[in-house]
Design a protein around this motif. Structure first.
Motif, PDB file in Angstrom:
ATOM      1  N   LEU A 141      17.339  -1.774   3.053  1.00 24.61           N
ATOM      2  CA  LEU A 141      15.975  -1.302   3.218  1.00 24.61           C
ATOM      3  C   LEU A 141      15.183  -1.519   1.935  1.00 24.61           C
ATOM      4  CD1 LEU A 141      16.619   2.085   5.061  1.00 24.61           C
ATOM      5  CD2 LEU A 141      15.373   0.127   5.978  1.00 24.61           C
ATOM      6  N   THR A 142      15.869  -1.435   0.820  1.00 26.68           N
ATOM      7  CA  THR A 142      15.231  -1.579  -0.479  1.00 26.68           C
ATOM      8  C   THR A 142      15.310  -3.022  -0.963  1.00 26.68           C
ATOM      9  OG1 THR A 142      15.855   0.682  -1.053  1.00 26.68           O
ATOM     10  CG2 THR A 142      15.215  -0.761  -2.860  1.00 26.68           C
ATOM     11  N   GLN A 143      14.178  -3.556  -1.399  1.00 31.70           N
ATOM     12  CA  GLN A 143      14.106  -4.906  -1.939  1.00 31.70           C
ATOM     13  C   GLN A 143      13.410  -4.866  -3.299  1.00 31.70           C
ATOM     14  OE1 GLN A 143      15.557  -7.555  -0.347  1.00 31.70           O
ATOM     15  NE2 GLN A 143      16.269  -6.039   1.141  1.00 31.70           N
ATOM     16  N   THR A 182       2.044 -16.134   7.356  1.00 32.69           N
ATOM     17  CA  THR A 182       2.867 -15.975   8.557  1.00 32.69           C
ATOM     18  C   THR A 182       3.626 -14.647   8.458  1.00 32.69           C
ATOM     19  OG1 THR A 182       4.950 -16.975   7.784  1.00 32.69           O
ATOM     20  CG2 THR A 182       3.209 -18.482   8.514  1.00 32.69           C
ATOM     21  N   THR A 183       4.416 -14.358   9.470  1.00 34.01           N
ATOM     22  CA  THR A 183       5.156 -13.087   9.510  1.00 34.01           C
ATOM     23  C   THR A 183       6.619 -13.245   9.092  1.00 34.01           C
ATOM     24  OG1 THR A 183       5.692 -13.429  11.859  1.00 34.01           O
ATOM     25  CG2 THR A 183       3.659 -12.240  11.366  1.00 34.01           C
ATOM     26  N   VAL A 184       6.984 -14.387   8.502  1.00 34.90           N
ATOM     27  CA  VAL A 184       8.395 -14.650   8.198  1.00 34.90           C
ATOM     28  C   VAL A 184       8.966 -13.735   7.106  1.00 34.90           C
ATOM     29  CG1 VAL A 184       8.243 -17.059   8.905  1.00 34.90           C
ATOM     30  CG2 VAL A 184       7.819 -16.444   6.504  1.00 34.90           C
ATOM     31  N   GLY A 185       8.094 -13.119   6.305  1.00 32.73           N
ATOM     32  CA  GLY A 185       8.575 -12.319   5.190  1.00 32.73           C
ATOM     33  C   GLY A 185       8.806 -10.851   5.481  1.00 32.73           C
ATOM     34  N   TYR A 186       8.512 -10.393   6.678  1.00 32.31           N
ATOM     35  CA  TYR A 186       8.673  -8.968   6.977  1.00 32.31           C
ATOM     36  C   TYR A 186      10.156  -8.576   7.012  1.00 32.31           C
ATOM     37  CZ  TYR A 186       3.703  -8.509   8.068  1.00 32.31           C
ATOM     38  OH  TYR A 186       2.331  -8.465   7.992  1.00 32.31           O
ATOM     39  N   ASN A 187      10.433  -7.373   6.565  1.00 31.41           N
ATOM     40  CA  ASN A 187      11.800  -6.856   6.479  1.00 31.41           C
ATOM     41  C   ASN A 187      12.202  -6.187   7.792  1.00 31.41           C
ATOM     42  OD1 ASN A 187      14.259  -5.800   5.749  1.00 31.41           O
ATOM     43  ND2 ASN A 187      13.480  -4.500   4.095  1.00 31.41           N
ATOM     44  N   ASP A 188      12.959  -6.890   8.604  1.00 29.81           N
ATOM     45  CA  ASP A 188      13.390  -6.348   9.889  1.00 29.81           C
ATOM     46  C   ASP A 188      14.170  -5.046   9.714  1.00 29.81           C
ATOM     47  OD1 ASP A 188      12.204  -8.445  11.206  1.00 29.81           O
ATOM     48  OD2 ASP A 188      14.045  -9.604  11.421  1.00 29.81           O
ATOM     49  N   ASN A 189      14.921  -4.938   8.626  1.00 26.35           N
ATOM     50  CA  ASN A 189      15.704  -3.726   8.383  1.00 26.35           C
ATOM     51  C   ASN A 189      14.808  -2.494   8.270  1.00 26.35           C
ATOM     52  OD1 ASN A 189      18.107  -5.281   8.194  1.00 26.35           O
ATOM     53  ND2 ASN A 189      17.609  -5.780   6.077  1.00 26.35           N
ATOM     54  N   TYR A 190      13.685  -2.672   7.604  1.00 34.08           N
ATOM     55  CA  TYR A 190      12.748  -1.557   7.441  1.00 34.08           C
ATOM     56  C   TYR A 190      12.182  -1.131   8.796  1.00 34.08           C
ATOM     57  CZ  TYR A 190       8.438   0.964   6.435  1.00 34.08           C
ATOM     58  OH  TYR A 190       7.438   1.907   6.428  1.00 34.08           O
ATOM     59  N   TYR A 191      11.726  -2.092   9.579  1.00 36.17           N
ATOM     60  CA  TYR A 191      11.063  -1.753  10.847  1.00 36.17           C
ATOM     61  C   TYR A 191      12.066  -1.230  11.884  1.00 36.17           C
ATOM     62  CZ  TYR A 191       6.884  -3.709   8.829  1.00 36.17           C
ATOM     63  OH  TYR A 191       5.795  -3.928   8.003  1.00 36.17           O
ATOM     64  N   THR A 192      13.309  -1.666  11.794  1.00 42.95           N
ATOM     65  CA  THR A 192      14.338  -1.093  12.660  1.00 42.95           C
ATOM     66  C   THR A 192      14.596   0.356  12.274  1.00 42.95           C
ATOM     67  OG1 THR A 192      15.403  -3.238  12.993  1.00 42.95           O
ATOM     68  CG2 THR A 192      16.730  -1.276  13.420  1.00 42.95           C
ATOM     69  N   TYR A 193      14.678   0.615  10.992  1.00 43.04           N
ATOM     70  CA  TYR A 193      14.937   1.974  10.492  1.00 43.04           C
ATOM     71  C   TYR A 193      13.814   2.937  10.857  1.00 43.04           C
ATOM     72  CZ  TYR A 193      15.624   5.785   7.148  1.00 43.04           C
ATOM     73  OH  TYR A 193      15.783   7.020   6.570  1.00 43.04           O
ATOM     74  N   THR A 194      12.586   2.491  10.747  1.00 39.73           N
ATOM     75  CA  THR A 194      11.433   3.371  11.014  1.00 39.73           C
ATOM     76  C   THR A 194      11.026   3.368  12.479  1.00 39.73           C
ATOM     77  OG1 THR A 194       9.861   1.593  10.509  1.00 39.73           O
ATOM     78  CG2 THR A 194      10.541   3.055   8.681  1.00 39.73           C
ATOM     79  N   ALA A 200       0.813  -1.220   0.000  1.00 36.32           N
ATOM     80  CA  ALA A 200       0.000   0.000   0.000  1.00 36.32           C
ATOM     81  C   ALA A 200       0.845   1.268   0.000  1.00 36.32           C
ATOM     82  CB  ALA A 200      -0.950   0.005   1.200  1.00 36.32           C
ATOM     83  N   ILE A 201       2.102   1.182   0.447  1.00 30.71           N
ATOM     84  CA  ILE A 201       2.970   2.358   0.368  1.00 30.71           C
ATOM     85  C   ILE A 201       3.860   2.235  -0.867  1.00 30.71           C
ATOM     86  CG2 ILE A 201       2.957   2.892   2.824  1.00 30.71           C
ATOM     87  CD1 ILE A 201       5.768   1.625   2.988  1.00 30.71           C
ATOM     88  N   GLY A 202       3.256   1.832  -1.985  1.00 28.34           N
ATOM     89  CA  GLY A 202       3.958   1.722  -3.249  1.00 28.34           C
ATOM     90  C   GLY A 202       4.589   3.051  -3.629  1.00 28.34           C
ATOM     91  N   LEU A 203       5.521   3.023  -4.566  1.00 33.43           N
ATOM     92  CA  LEU A 203       6.308   4.178  -4.983  1.00 33.43           C
ATOM     93  C   LEU A 203       7.303   4.573  -3.894  1.00 33.43           C
ATOM     94  CD1 LEU A 203       3.553   6.393  -6.657  1.00 33.43           C
ATOM     95  CD2 LEU A 203       4.914   4.567  -7.669  1.00 33.43           C
ATOM     96  N   SER A 204       7.453   3.713  -2.892  1.00 30.88           N
ATOM     97  CA  SER A 204       8.437   3.961  -1.840  1.00 30.88           C
ATOM     98  C   SER A 204       9.699   3.170  -2.171  1.00 30.88           C
ATOM     99  CB  SER A 204       7.905   3.512  -0.482  1.00 30.88           C
ATOM    100  OG  SER A 204       8.932   3.496   0.474  1.00 30.88           O
ATOM    101  N   HIS A 205      10.846   3.750  -1.893  1.00 30.84           N
ATOM    102  CA  HIS A 205      12.110   3.064  -2.172  1.00 30.84           C
ATOM    103  C   HIS A 205      12.449   2.066  -1.068  1.00 30.84           C
ATOM    104  CE1 HIS A 205      15.402   2.724  -4.875  1.00 30.84           C
ATOM    105  NE2 HIS A 205      16.336   3.078  -4.012  1.00 30.84           N
ATOM    106  N   TYR A 206      11.625   2.011  -0.034  1.00 33.54           N
ATOM    107  CA  TYR A 206      11.856   1.089   1.063  1.00 33.54           C
ATOM    108  C   TYR A 206      10.819  -0.026   1.022  1.00 33.54           C
ATOM    109  CZ  TYR A 206      14.752   4.890   2.897  1.00 33.54           C
ATOM    110  OH  TYR A 206      15.689   5.871   3.047  1.00 33.54           O
ATOM    111  N   SER A 207      11.233  -1.213   1.413  1.00 32.55           N
ATOM    112  CA  SER A 207      10.361  -2.376   1.318  1.00 32.55           C
ATOM    113  C   SER A 207      10.057  -2.953   2.699  1.00 32.55           C
ATOM    114  CB  SER A 207      11.019  -3.455   0.451  1.00 32.55           C
ATOM    115  OG  SER A 207      10.253  -4.633   0.456  1.00 32.55           O
TER     116      SER A 207
END
Length: 292
Positions: free
Chosen positions: A258-260, A122-134, A96-103
């Motif tokens: 952060l970018t995928q 499941t939650t295995v696909g979430y990007n820990d790097n993104y959530y740490t950064y934000t 939903a936050i498309g056009l974002s350089h972060y995934s």
């Protein structure tokens, strides 16, 4: 006695092909013989709403209806897998936050990845790097249930996953699982089965590639599309960049970033094209798969 002719009455799997079989092998009087016949067909198997599998000729209108095409048959130790006859949605954004350089999703996938179900439920696909950064908490609900409210309306954070899981086709067979967004490897299995692609037809992913087309392969898209339309479904072929299909997970190449790379597959008339985008801006159709 020689030259016996067996005449087949009716049809098998709804088809009438060879109506008789001639046996030329010398036979002796007053002996019993067992005749075994193997019927071969190039037609695909379909998964029916009641959880059974059969050919299109086994369809009974209003009673036994096909809902998907089998791409992996069930065995004693492994579940079967099938692709839905229609789209869950003709157009959806991956995030939903498309056009974002972060995934917000990171899976480092290649063509061996068979975890589309896990990435959906499941939650295995979430990007820990993104959530740490934000400094946001990692979601505790899977992408298919991850929603947010805006005013009085609820929206999906990951529309492609949400739409796949909420595909409005319900099976009555208890062996049929939940619909999910297929991974790169699961799309590979489907294309090898239906499009007769070989393992060597699939491109090697260049991890240093910054997006765009990953590779292509040739196939007969109209023939495969007919498998769906014959059963009352459809498979819209890609034209001029339209009618791509979503792939769950993200392409390998940035394990710590952060970018995928979001992925999608284009099913053209004569070729298949795999593409990746690191801005999460590919809007595509959602074609769910299911285990049975």
């Amino acid at each position: 006695a020689n030259g016996l002719v067996y005449t087949l009455n009716g049809s098998y799997h709804g088809k009438e092909k060879q109506r008789s079989i001639t046996i030329d092998t010398p036979l002796e009087r007053n002996h019993t013989y067992l005749v075994k016949l193997t019927m071969k067909t190039k037609d695909p198997l379909y998964l029916y709403k009641d959880g059974t599998v059969g050919y299109l000729g086994d369809k009974e209108v209003g009673i036994r209806e096909p809902i998907a095409i089998v791409v992996t048959e069930k065995t004693a130790t492994e579940k079967g897998m099938a692709i839905a006859l229609t789209n869950a949605s003709d157009f959806a954004m991956y995030d939903a936050i498309g056009l974002s350089h972060y995934s917000r999703i990171k899976t480092e996938s290649d063509f061996s990845d068979m975890k589309g179900y896990e990435y959906t439920y499941t939650t295995v696909g979430y990007n820990d790097n993104y959530y740490t950064y934000t400094a946001e908490p990692v979601p505790t609900v899977p992408p298919c249930e991850n929603v947010f409210g805006y005013g009085t309306t609820t929206y999906a954070n990951f529309p492609a996953y949400y739409d796949a899981a909420h595909y409005p086709v319900t099976a009555t067979g208890t062996n049929v699982g939940k619909w999910f967004l297929p991974s790169l490897g699961q799309w590979k299995v489907a294309l090898m089965k239906l499009g007769k692609l070989k393992d060597s037809d699939f491109p090697t992913i260049d991890e240093n590639n910054y997006g765009g087309e990953i590779g292509t392969a040739t196939w007969d898209g109209e023939k495969v599309s007919k498998y769906f339309t014959d059963a009352g479904g459809d498979l819209k072929l890609t034209q001029s960049g339209y009618n791509f299909y979503h792939i769950s997970g993200t392409r390998k190449g940035r394990p710590f970033g952060l970018t995928q790379y979001q992925m999608a597959v284009g099913l053209y008339k004569t070729k298949i094209s795999w593409t990746a985008d690191d801005y999460q801006e590919i809007g595509a159709a959602v074609r769910p798969f299911v285990y049975f």
